[in-house]
Scaffold this motif. Structure first.
Motif, mmCIF file in Angstrom:
data_model
loop_
_atom_site.group_PDB
_atom_site.id
_atom_site.type_symbol
_atom_site.label_atom_id
_atom_site.label_comp_id
_atom_site.label_asym_id
_atom_site.label_seq_id
_atom_site.Cartn_x
_atom_site.Cartn_y
_atom_site.Cartn_z
ATOM 1 N N UNK A 52 77.985 14.964 75.983
ATOM 2 C CA UNK A 52 77.493 12.779 76.734
ATOM 3 C C UNK A 52 76.585 12.532 75.708
ATOM 4 N N UNK A 53 75.828 13.092 75.204
ATOM 5 C CA UNK A 53 74.523 12.794 74.704
ATOM 6 C C UNK A 53 74.641 12.910 72.961
ATOM 7 N N UNK A 54 75.822 14.026 72.987
ATOM 8 C CA UNK A 54 76.176 14.206 71.169
ATOM 9 C C UNK A 54 76.646 13.348 71.459
ATOM 10 N N UNK A 55 77.691 12.810 71.926
ATOM 11 C CA UNK A 55 78.807 12.084 71.148
ATOM 12 C C UNK A 55 78.592 10.912 71.728
ATOM 13 N N UNK A 56 77.121 10.071 72.248
ATOM 14 C CA UNK A 56 76.760 8.740 72.169
ATOM 15 C C UNK A 56 76.252 8.311 70.956
ATOM 16 N N UNK A 57 75.140 9.248 70.668
ATOM 17 C CA UNK A 57 74.636 9.034 69.257
ATOM 18 C C UNK A 57 73.390 8.197 69.746
ATOM 19 N N UNK A 58 72.593 8.443 71.362
ATOM 20 C CA UNK A 58 71.771 7.465 71.401
ATOM 21 C C UNK A 58 70.381 8.186 70.976
ATOM 22 N N UNK A 59 70.190 9.652 71.568
ATOM 23 C CA UNK A 59 69.749 10.972 71.325
ATOM 24 C C UNK A 59 70.618 11.341 69.471
ATOM 25 N N UNK A 60 69.497 11.577 68.813
ATOM 26 C CA UNK A 60 69.868 12.314 67.258
ATOM 27 C C UNK A 60 70.332 13.372 67.251
ATOM 28 N N UNK A 61 70.973 13.951 66.906
ATOM 29 C CA UNK A 61 71.313 15.758 67.326
ATOM 30 C C UNK A 61 71.304 16.363 66.517
ATOM 31 N N UNK A 62 70.042 16.361 65.741
ATOM 32 C CA UNK A 62 69.122 17.380 65.553
ATOM 33 C C UNK A 62 68.022 17.314 67.005
#
Length: 528
Positions: free
Chosen positions: A290-300
């Motif tokens: 969910x965090x990956x999809x939302x983009x709120x937190x950078x993937x890195x």
């Protein structure tokens, strides 16, 4: 920091480590006796559990370890064998230190005792000025008792807070946040394979722990040190995980007490929730995806979490999938059966994300197709939809891939469409419907849909809207539409005429019908 319902926020600080020999020697009352360390200077950080006055040569039989022993040596004077045995006895009993008050028995430090203490590594301290041992005993004992009471009080506060949360039906993450608040350090829950199931604490500190989790976890699993305290999770003779306090800055004994209280609460939470081990793993994967999809937190920044969750990330090919009508537990089982590495997490009701991690020499399209075919065969549901985005070789591109796969899955909205699609559906397979799904949040598209369908939307006539939807999706086939809606041809003609009148269009005109169809697709995508 979050707090339990109904409680005011509290600033928790870890208890200071237990008194060490060095700290005792630094007390004002002790300094008045002019202490001098004559042996074992490298062991002054030993913890002092208690203070004991003893003169007998076999004093060790009266000790249980960690004591600072005070003596005047009155029963040892003149007998070097007794002096050496006295030190050896303290060493065998694992005493913290020995303090000798110089006086009539020993006006100077006894060399035999000093050499024996140096060989054993036992701190030996002499007091050059007369000093009442009762004052030192009283000072140290009162400090130790206060610390013990504070540790027990903190333990009970943690137990009460966690029990209250469990009773209120709080999720696992809420419990861990409470534990991290009391311990003031990162908290990690793992399964027996060291795979991270959940974390809590200040985000930068947690990320530091997760960056090299595999090495750190296995190192911490063998022994406790540097504030790394673990407690096993399980019951009825079966272990299924552990909780780890990472870098607790206070007393080790207090940390163990807190870890035990936390473990008790997590085991109780699992018992009340049923098969919580699987659900915790699912929650961990779901949170990460969910965090990956939302983009709120950078993937890195999410890379340490992915690695700690057991996903291979170095020199890998990632295949983002979204499965409709697939149970997360079943999808996770299928990955293990096929020998594939990946994370499984539910996006929304009926839609589950699967992120495959493949070796660079593996064929992503072939493996995704094999996964989809096996899923359909085992589930026996031909309507199961596996939507996919193109494979990604860079971790930073994974979020966009997951979003694309979700758009494709969203575009497949009815069973008849699903039956005509390949085992793995991609963006090119959903044509116009896929494009509309991608653009559904665009204000211009929303305005276009409202304008084109205004005559029906204002009237809120769901029946006419449903007829229009079927008529356009069947390629304006009147016979098929009438059959699907269980009406006669004349009745259908009347409804189509009403639709054209309200919209002000001629559905026999291809361009006008296409415009209405696009608007209807956009409307349905926005509603979905």
């Amino acid at each position: 920091m979050t707090t339990a319902p109904g409680r005011a926020p509290t600033s928790w600080q870890p208890l200071e480590p237990a008194l060490s020999v060095r700290q005792v020697l630094g007390l004002e009352r002790v300094l008045a006796g002019e202490p001098e360390v004559v042996a074992g200077a490298g062991q002054l950080d030993r913890a002092v559990r208690w203070v004991h006055v003893a003169e007998a040569a076999d004093v060790g039989v009266m000790l249980s370890g960690g004591e600072m022993v005070l003596t005047t040596g009155v029963l040892l004077a003149g007998d070097e064998d007794k002096q050496a045995e006295y030190i050896r006895s303290l060493h065998r009993a694992e005493a913290a230190a020995v303090v000798l008050g110089l006086g009539r028995a020993f006006p100077t430090p006894p060399e035999v005792m000093r050499r024996a203490a140096e060989r054993c590594g036992l701190p030996m301290v002499v007091l050059h000025r007369p000093f009442p041992f009762a004052e030192l005993t009283e000072e140290v004992q009162s400090r130790l008792v206060r610390r013990k009471f504070a540790a027990v009080s903190l333990s009970e506060s943690v137990r009460t807070a966690l029990t209250s949360l469990i009773t209120a039906g709080a999720p696992l993450q809420r419990l861990l946040d409470e534990i991290a608040q009391h311990t003031a350090c990162p908290v990690v829950v793992t399964n027996l394979a060291h795979r991270v199931l959940a974390t809590a604490g200040e985000r930068p500190a947690v990320d530091d722990v997760l960056r090299d989790w595999e090495r750190i976890a296995r190192q911490a699993g063998g022994s406790e040190g540097d504030g790394w305290i673990r407690a096993e999770l399980g019951g009825r003779g079966e272990r299924w995980g552990r909780i780890v306090l990472c870098g607790y800055r206070g007393d080790t004994a207090t940390a163990r007490l807190l870890a035990d209280r936390a473990a008790e609460a997590l085991v109780l939470h699992r018992m009340l929730a049923g098969n919580a081990v699987c659900s915790w793993e699912e929650q961990s994967a779901q949170s990460l995806l969910t965090d990956l999809v939302s983009g709120v937190v950078p993937a890195r920044q999410l890379l340490p979490r992915a690695r700690a969750a057991g996903l291979p990330v170095n020199r890998r090919t990632f295949v983002p999938l979204v499965v409709r009508d697939g149970e997360p537990a079943e999808l996770d089982r299928l990955l293990r059966v096929l020998g594939l590495s990946g994370l499984v997490g539910e996006f929304a009701e009926g839609a589950t994300a699967v992120l495959l991690s493949l070796a660079r020499d593996q064929d992503p399209d072939a493996l995704a197709g094999h996964f989809a075919a096996r899923l359909r065969a085992e589930s026996g549901a031909a309507r199961t939809v596996v939507a996919a985005a193109d494979a990604r070789t860079a971790w930073d591109e994974v979020p966009a891939g997951l979003r694309e796969a979700r758009h494709v899955a969203d575009a497949v909205t009815d069973s008849s469409t699903a039956l005509d699609l390949p085992a793995v559906v991609r963006l090119k397979d959903v044509h116009l419907r896929g494009l509309i799904r991608l653009l559904r949040d665009d204000p211009h598209v929303q305005s276009f849909a409202e304008r084109e369908l205004d005559g029906l939307l204002c009237a809120a006539d769901d029946d006419l809207l449903s007829v229009l939807r079927t008529y356009l999706s069947t390629g304006r086939n009147k016979s098929r539409t009438a059959l699907l809606h269980h009406v006669s041809r004349p009745a259908l003609y009347r409804r189509l005429e009403a639709i054209q009148t309200r919209l002000g269009v001629d559905l026999d005109d291809f361009e006008q019908a296409a415009s209405v169809h696009i608007a209807l697709l956009a409307h349905d995508a926005q509603q979905g």
